[in-house]
Design an enzyme around this catalytic site. Structure first.
Site, PDB file in Angstrom:
ATOM      1  N   ASP A  98       0.909  -1.313  -0.192  1.00 19.03           N
ATOM      2  CA  ASP A  98       0.157   0.007   0.059  1.00 19.03           C
ATOM      3  C   ASP A  98       0.821   1.130   0.157  1.00 19.03           C
ATOM      4  O   ASP A  98       1.080   2.143   0.970  1.00 19.03           O
ATOM      5  CB  ASP A  98      -0.909   0.048   1.274  1.00 19.03           C
ATOM      6  CG  ASP A  98      -1.960   1.008   1.179  1.00 19.03           C
ATOM      7  OD1 ASP A  98      -2.321   1.639  -0.095  1.00 19.03           O
ATOM      8  OD2 ASP A  98      -2.409   1.397   2.215  1.00 19.03           O
ATOM      9  N   TYR A 158       2.930  -5.097  -6.314  1.00 23.53           N
ATOM     10  CA  TYR A 158       2.079  -6.332  -6.145  1.00 23.53           C
ATOM     11  C   TYR A 158       1.226  -6.730  -7.454  1.00 23.53           C
ATOM     12  O   TYR A 158       1.191  -8.058  -7.629  1.00 23.53           O
ATOM     13  CB  TYR A 158       1.214  -5.734  -5.086  1.00 23.53           C
ATOM     14  CG  TYR A 158       0.065  -6.686  -4.747  1.00 23.53           C
ATOM     15  CD1 TYR A 158       0.302  -7.709  -3.658  1.00 23.53           C
ATOM     16  CD2 TYR A 158      -1.239  -6.713  -5.192  1.00 23.53           C
ATOM     17  CE1 TYR A 158      -0.715  -8.785  -3.403  1.00 23.53           C
ATOM     18  CE2 TYR A 158      -2.065  -7.674  -4.927  1.00 23.53           C
ATOM     19  CZ  TYR A 158      -1.843  -8.628  -3.881  1.00 23.53           C
ATOM     20  OH  TYR A 158      -2.866  -9.743  -3.586  1.00 23.53           O
TER      21      TYR A 158
HETATM   22  N1  LIG Z   1      -6.852  -9.715   1.074  1.00 25.39           N
HETATM   23  C1  LIG Z   1      -7.465  -9.518  -0.260  1.00 25.39           C
HETATM   24  O1  LIG Z   1      -8.335  -8.479  -0.323  1.00 25.39           O
HETATM   25  C2  LIG Z   1      -6.718 -10.219  -1.654  1.00 25.39           C
HETATM   26  C3  LIG Z   1      -7.572  -9.897  -2.731  1.00 25.39           C
HETATM   27  C4  LIG Z   1      -6.943 -10.852  -3.806  1.00 25.39           C
HETATM   28  C5  LIG Z   1      -6.127 -11.767  -3.521  1.00 25.39           C
HETATM   29  N2  LIG Z   1      -5.502 -11.783  -2.391  1.00 25.39           N
HETATM   30  C6  LIG Z   1      -4.360 -12.687  -2.285  1.00 25.39           C
HETATM   31  O2  LIG Z   1      -4.921 -13.914  -1.495  1.00 25.39           O
HETATM   32  C7  LIG Z   1      -3.815 -14.663  -0.827  1.00 25.39           C
HETATM   33  C8  LIG Z   1      -4.050 -14.655   0.480  1.00 25.39           C
HETATM   34  O3  LIG Z   1      -4.066 -13.483   1.298  1.00 25.39           O
HETATM   35  P1  LIG Z   1      -4.745 -13.071   2.418  1.00 25.39           P
HETATM   36  O4  LIG Z   1      -5.507 -11.721   2.184  1.00 25.39           O
HETATM   37  O5  LIG Z   1      -5.604 -14.213   3.186  1.00 25.39           O
HETATM   38  O6  LIG Z   1      -3.423 -12.600   3.326  1.00 25.39           O
HETATM   39  P2  LIG Z   1      -2.828 -12.708   4.631  1.00 25.39           P
HETATM   40  O7  LIG Z   1      -3.979 -12.871   5.551  1.00 25.39           O
HETATM   41  O8  LIG Z   1      -1.882 -11.390   4.849  1.00 25.39           O
HETATM   42  O9  LIG Z   1      -2.098 -14.189   4.622  1.00 25.39           O
HETATM   43  C9  LIG Z   1      -0.915 -14.092   3.956  1.00 25.39           C
HETATM   44  C10 LIG Z   1      -0.208 -15.518   4.382  1.00 25.39           C
HETATM   45  O10 LIG Z   1       0.856 -15.877   3.685  1.00 25.39           O
HETATM   46  C11 LIG Z   1       1.765 -16.028   4.644  1.00 25.39           C
HETATM   47  N3  LIG Z   1       2.938 -15.378   4.115  1.00 25.39           N
HETATM   48  C12 LIG Z   1       3.501 -14.074   4.086  1.00 25.39           C
HETATM   49  N4  LIG Z   1       4.684 -13.999   3.568  1.00 25.39           N
HETATM   50  C13 LIG Z   1       5.360 -15.231   3.708  1.00 25.39           C
HETATM   51  C14 LIG Z   1       6.554 -15.667   3.626  1.00 25.39           C
HETATM   52  N5  LIG Z   1       7.665 -14.844   3.479  1.00 25.39           N
HETATM   53  N6  LIG Z   1       6.964 -17.027   3.730  1.00 25.39           N
HETATM   54  C15 LIG Z   1       5.865 -17.990   4.173  1.00 25.39           C
HETATM   55  N7  LIG Z   1       4.529 -17.626   4.245  1.00 25.39           N
HETATM   56  C16 LIG Z   1       4.317 -16.018   3.983  1.00 25.39           C
HETATM   57  C17 LIG Z   1       1.382 -15.345   5.866  1.00 25.39           C
HETATM   58  O11 LIG Z   1       1.944 -15.823   7.095  1.00 25.39           O
HETATM   59  P3  LIG Z   1       3.216 -14.944   7.786  1.00 25.39           P
HETATM   60  O12 LIG Z   1       3.035 -13.617   7.848  1.00 25.39           O
HETATM   61  O13 LIG Z   1       3.316 -15.674   9.245  1.00 25.39           O
HETATM   62  O14 LIG Z   1       4.335 -15.788   7.021  1.00 25.39           O
HETATM   63  C18 LIG Z   1      -0.202 -15.774   5.776  1.00 25.39           C
HETATM   64  O15 LIG Z   1      -0.223 -17.197   6.246  1.00 25.39           O
HETATM   65  C19 LIG Z   1      -2.678 -13.834  -1.391  1.00 25.39           C
HETATM   66  O16 LIG Z   1      -2.066 -14.354  -2.311  1.00 25.39           O
HETATM   67  C20 LIG Z   1      -3.135 -12.502  -1.614  1.00 25.39           C
HETATM   68  O17 LIG Z   1      -2.388 -12.072  -2.717  1.00 25.39           O
HETATM   69  C21 LIG Z   1      -5.880 -11.230  -1.451  1.00 25.39           C
END
Ligand SMILES: NC(=O)c1ccc[n+]([C@@H]2O[C@H](COP(=O)([O-])OP(=O)(O)OC[C@H]3O[C@@H](n4cnc5c(N)ncnc54)[C@H](OP(=O)(O)O)[C@@H]3O)[C@@H](O)[C@H]2O)c1
Lengths: 248, 83
Positions: A98, A158
């Site tokens: 962001d 991103y």
């Molecule tokens: N939220 C939205 O609005 C949205 C919209 C469209 C697509 N997405 C996509 O949906 C997916 C899940 O998003 P979310 O919103 O559920 O995100 P989130 O709540 O931030 O969860 C992200 C997950 O990825 C893990 N992660 C991040 N960095 C990592 C690393 N270096 N190594 C291993 N694990 C890692 C985090 O755990 P740790 O931080 O503990 O490592 C967590 O388990 C992502 O691919 C995101 O781009 C999200």
């Protein structure tokens, strides 16, 4: 359809970033569907630990940074030893952004690309090598984003990574010659730690522009991921958008 | 890292506005929307301050969204430099 082209349902699925948000919802759903599931994130959450207690024979989890390829490979080998060969991979782990591109440091741009594009490709490569060497067929689901197809300020690097994963999905589908079905699921914005940076005004604006009148829920994305992992469809190399037509 | 003083930042902000045919009011409480100072104008100002500093001031967008007055802009740039 000849048997040689049918890719069976996945039975052992690795979910990156399965500790919270959408990843945790996917892990929970696949376990409830009777699959064996492996999940990692940098930090193991109480929710993931609780699932481990509920499904001791079916879930393997651990703390792995996806940017540490050696740790990722060791984890894959642990999973194989405990649950059996991996025939499904969900690339879900990612970091958000962001910040306007001009005010995002070069190091930060590189870090986003590393976590969201380079490391998932390296993990995919490793899992595929194991799969192919064992003569297995399999399924890959890349969780990308509507940002890969539509412009949003503050999400330049991103978006580039998500577009990169969508492109890789298509080429993987071609390259793997039907032995592995590779698809992307591209959600619209949903409430999570990642999207918590969005202001209420922005969230309200997204909802107003969404014909279905609400933000996408992880529970609405989960069945699509499950279908791509388990159902007998000929969907391959596609990006399935789940956003209530917000982007249409 | 040196510091670009508040008065200097105000002067640079005035230059950004002047280039668009507008004038920066002297009142710190002036509302940015009313005076037509938008987020890309803030970016331009930050980049001009960086030029003076000889260093980058990178920052996330959420902080920006809380900025509503001229005084907020000056405070934000000050905080960025001392962070
Ligand atoms: N939220 C939205 O609005 C949205 C919209 C469209 C697509 N997405 C996509 O949906 C997916 C899940 O998003 P979310 O919103 O559920 O995100 P989130 O709540 O931030 O969860 C992200 C997950 O990825 C893990 N992660 C991040 N960095 C990592 C690393 N270096 N190594 C291993 N694990 C890692 C985090 O755990 P740790 O931080 O503990 O490592 C967590 O388990 C992502 O691919 C995101 O781009 C999200």
């Amino acid at each position: 359809m000849s048997d040689s082209t049918v890719v069976p349902p996945a039975s052992v699925v690795l979910v990156s970033g399965g500790s919270r948000g959408l990843g945790l919802a996917i892990v929970t759903d696949l376990l409830a569907s009777g699959l064996k599931v492996a999940a990692f994130a940098r930090t193991v959450t109480p929710e993931l630990t609780a699932l481990g207690e509920k499904y001791p024979e079916h879930l393997h989890y651990g703390s792995v940074d996806i940017n540490d390829p050696k740790a990722g490979q060791d984890f894959v080998k642990e999973v194989e030893a405990k649950l059996g060969p991996i025939d499904g991979l969900v690339n879900n782990a990612a970091v958000g952004q962001d910040s306007l591109h001009v005010h995002t440091s070069a190091d930060q741009v590189a870090a986003i690309i590393q976590t969201n594009l380079t490391s998932p490709l390296v993990l995919t490569r490793f899992v595929l090598r194991r799969m192919l060497a064992k003569g297995l067929k399999g399924r890959i689901v890349n969780v990308t984003s509507i940002c890969a197809q539509r412009g949003y300020p503050g999400l330049v690097a991103y978006s580039a990574t998500k577009g990169g994963m969508d492109s890789a999905t298509r080429s993987l589908a071609r390259e793997l010659g039907g032995r592995v079905l590779a698809n992307s699921v591209a959600p619209g914005f949903f409430a999570s730690e990642m999207s918590a940076v969005l202001g209420q005004t922005q969230l309200d604006q997204i909802v107003r522009r969404t014909p279905t009148g609400h933000l996408t829920e992880p529970d609405e994305v989960v069945p699509v991921v499950r279908m791509l992992l388990l159902d007998n469809t000929n969907i391959n190399g596609q990006v399935l958008v789940v956003d209530g037509a917000a982007s249409i | 890292m040196g510091l670009v003083e508040r008065d200097k930042v105000r002067e640079l902000m005035g230059e950004v506005m002047k280039a668009q045919g507008r004038t920066l009011p002297s009142d710190d409480a002036a509302d940015l929307r009313e005076i037509g100072f938008r987020s890309l104008d803030f970016s331009e100002l930050a980049l001009r301050v960086e030029d003076e500093l000889g260093d980058e001031l990178n920052f996330d967008a959420p902080g920006l969204r809380r900025i509503t007055t001229v005084g907020d802009v000056l405070d934000f740039i000050e905080q960025l430099q001392t962070a």
